[in-house]
Design an enzyme around this catalytic site. Structure first.
Site, PDB file in Angstrom:
ATOM      1  N   GLN A  60      60.835 -37.618  -7.668  1.00 30.92           N
ATOM      2  CA  GLN A  60      61.793 -36.649  -7.151  1.00 30.92           C
ATOM      3  C   GLN A  60      62.235 -35.721  -8.279  1.00 30.92           C
ATOM      4  O   GLN A  60      63.214 -35.963  -8.967  1.00 30.92           O
ATOM      5  CB  GLN A  60      63.001 -37.342  -6.524  1.00 30.92           C
ATOM      6  CG  GLN A  60      63.898 -36.354  -5.833  1.00 30.92           C
ATOM      7  CD  GLN A  60      64.980 -37.001  -5.013  1.00 30.92           C
ATOM      8  OE1 GLN A  60      65.023 -38.203  -4.823  1.00 30.92           O
ATOM      9  NE2 GLN A  60      65.882 -36.184  -4.528  1.00 30.92           N
ATOM     10  N   PHE A  61      61.495 -34.616  -8.442  1.00 31.49           N
ATOM     11  CA  PHE A  61      61.791 -33.669  -9.518  1.00 31.49           C
ATOM     12  C   PHE A  61      63.167 -33.031  -9.358  1.00 31.49           C
ATOM     13  O   PHE A  61      63.753 -32.556 -10.334  1.00 31.49           O
ATOM     14  CB  PHE A  61      60.702 -32.597  -9.629  1.00 31.49           C
ATOM     15  CG  PHE A  61      60.808 -31.493  -8.614  1.00 31.49           C
ATOM     16  CD1 PHE A  61      61.484 -30.323  -8.926  1.00 31.49           C
ATOM     17  CD2 PHE A  61      60.255 -31.624  -7.353  1.00 31.49           C
ATOM     18  CE1 PHE A  61      61.596 -29.298  -7.998  1.00 31.49           C
ATOM     19  CE2 PHE A  61      60.353 -30.619  -6.425  1.00 31.49           C
ATOM     20  CZ  PHE A  61      61.027 -29.451  -6.740  1.00 31.49           C
ATOM     21  N   THR A  62      63.730 -33.043  -8.158  1.00 33.80           N
ATOM     22  CA  THR A  62      65.030 -32.402  -7.955  1.00 33.80           C
ATOM     23  C   THR A  62      66.166 -33.130  -8.672  1.00 33.80           C
ATOM     24  O   THR A  62      67.263 -32.578  -8.784  1.00 33.80           O
ATOM     25  CB  THR A  62      65.360 -32.265  -6.451  1.00 33.80           C
ATOM     26  OG1 THR A  62      65.418 -33.564  -5.867  1.00 33.80           O
ATOM     27  CG2 THR A  62      64.329 -31.399  -5.748  1.00 33.80           C
TER      28      THR A  62
END
Length: 158
Positions: free
Chosen positions: A83-85
């Site tokens: 989850q790069f966010t």
């Protein structure tokens, strides 16, 4: 590296209508590689996750790790989802910036290494699908949600 841990009764990841990863009791691990991260940060993060005592013992006290659950009659699973966010920076306005996240190729490499190490260290490891549009379903047990961050090592000039 950044992670958000959620103690779950169950968790599942679906991609394009197909379940790609699912666990019963254990930890949903949302993980993000940041610029400058190496495998060493992933190793430290995984060690912390595996030893973190956030599961209840027989007296109801948070005293067991996901690895200790086996001794309590249940094997806890890990569902690891990229989850790069988690690297979002919202200080500059209302639209998040993700410049702190590792580049996609490097993020995938570090995510794959993290998962590989987890599989060597723990009996039940499932995953999401890197860079996919995923639907994550979970039952947060507690609720217990723990953010963790292992900052990139900084080289020191001597």
């Amino acid at each position: 590296m950044i992670a958000v841990l959620q103690r779950v009764s169950m968790a599942r990841v679906v991609v394009a209508g197909q379940t790609v990863g699912e666990i019963g009791p254990g930890l949903l691990v949302l993980v993000c590689a940041e610029q400058g991260d190496t495998a060493a940060e992933g190793d430290k993060l995984l060690a912390k996750i595996l030893k973190l005592r956030i599961f209840s013992d027989a007296q109801g006290k948070m005293n067991l790790s996901v690895q200790d659950m086996d001794g309590a009659g249940t094997v806890g699973g890990l569902l690891i989802v990229s989850q790069f966010t988690l690297a979002a920076d919202v200080r500059g306005g209302n639209r998040p910036s993700f410049t702190a996240a590792a580049a996609p190729d490097e993020g995938r490499r570090l995510y794959d290494l993290f998962v590989e190490q987890a599989r060597r260290a723990h009996p039940i490891v499932r995953t999401g699908q890197f860079a996919a549009d995923m639907q994550v379903t979970l039952v947060n047990n507690g609720p217990v949600t723990i953010p963790l961050r292992i900052p990139p090592a900084v080289a020191c000039a001597t």
